[in-house]
Design a protein around this motif. Structure first.
Motif, PDB file in Angstrom:
ATOM      1  N   ASP A  31       0.823  -1.209   0.000  1.00 29.04           N
ATOM      2  CA  ASP A  31       0.000   0.000   0.000  1.00 29.04           C
ATOM      3  C   ASP A  31       0.856   1.257   0.000  1.00 29.04           C
ATOM      4  N   HIS A  32       1.882   1.286   0.847  1.00 29.74           N
ATOM      5  CA  HIS A  32       2.768   2.453   0.907  1.00 29.74           C
ATOM      6  C   HIS A  32       3.482   2.681  -0.421  1.00 29.74           C
ATOM      7  N   VAL A  33       3.977   1.622  -1.034  1.00 33.15           N
ATOM      8  CA  VAL A  33       4.675   1.744  -2.306  1.00 33.15           C
ATOM      9  C   VAL A  33       3.717   2.244  -3.385  1.00 33.15           C
ATOM     10  N   CYS A  76      11.079   0.938  -6.419  1.00 32.87           N
ATOM     11  CA  CYS A  76       9.910   0.727  -5.550  1.00 32.87           C
ATOM     12  C   CYS A  76       9.475  -0.735  -5.568  1.00 32.87           C
ATOM     13  N   ARG A  77       9.544  -1.350  -6.721  1.00 32.76           N
ATOM     14  CA  ARG A  77       9.182  -2.772  -6.819  1.00 32.76           C
ATOM     15  C   ARG A  77      10.138  -3.621  -5.984  1.00 32.76           C
ATOM     16  N   TRP A  78      11.401  -3.254  -5.968  1.00 29.97           N
ATOM     17  CA  TRP A  78      12.392  -3.987  -5.173  1.00 29.97           C
ATOM     18  C   TRP A  78      12.048  -3.896  -3.687  1.00 29.97           C
ATOM     19  N   VAL A  79      11.679  -2.706  -3.224  1.00 27.81           N
ATOM     20  CA  VAL A  79      11.301  -2.536  -1.810  1.00 27.81           C
ATOM     21  C   VAL A  79      10.080  -3.398  -1.503  1.00 27.81           C
ATOM     22  N   LEU A 106      11.829   6.119   4.030  1.00 31.64           N
ATOM     23  CA  LEU A 106      12.660   6.287   2.838  1.00 31.64           C
ATOM     24  C   LEU A 106      11.815   6.332   1.565  1.00 31.64           C
ATOM     25  N   VAL A 107      10.805   5.475   1.483  1.00 35.46           N
ATOM     26  CA  VAL A 107       9.918   5.471   0.313  1.00 35.46           C
ATOM     27  C   VAL A 107       9.232   6.832   0.176  1.00 35.46           C
TER      28      VAL A 107
END
Length: 129
Positions: A31-33, A76-79, A106-107
């Motif tokens: 959700d955050h990403v 973002c996908r990596w996170v 960080l995001v």
């Protein structure tokens, strides 16, 4: 007779893992990403379009939009993938709260700060040349 004409509605069961904390770090990270990417894209487009309307004729704002696709989305996908790898028991572990908070800060710093930094960075490059 009334029961045969209108059957009782079926209740859908919730398929997300239940935990004692009620938190699923995988879902929260996703959700955050997702919202971070929306904010990043909105800011980036707003700031870039503002620059394009100035009519400086530079290709740099277009290059800034390419940065969105080439660097930010994979990052973002990596996170998000880091959190998706958690097992059901790890996904509800309250001990992961500090790590989660740090990564999501960080995001959000990137989602808000990068469009501004890119815009002013490209403005600076245009001013130099």
């Amino acid at each position: 007779m009334n029961k045969t004409l209108s059957p009782e509605p079926k209740v859908q069961e919730h398929t997300a893992p239940k935990s004692h904390t009620g938190v699923d770090w995988r879902r929260k990270a996703s959700d955050h990403v997702a919202f971070g990417l929306l904010v990043y894209t909105g800011l980036h487009i707003f700031l870039t379009m503002k620059e394009l309307k100035t009519g400086s004729g530079s290709i740099l704002p277009y290059f800034a939009l390419i940065v969105l696709v080439a660097a930010i989305i994979p990052a973002c996908r990596w996170v998000e993938m880091r959190w998706e790898k958690l097992s059901d028991s790890q996904a509800s572990d309250p001990a992961l709260a500090p790590v989660f908070k740090k990564e999501m800060i960080l995001v959000w710093c990137a989602a808000i700060g990068l469009p501004i930094a890119l815009t002013f960075g490209f403005k600076g490059l245009v001013a130099l040349f």
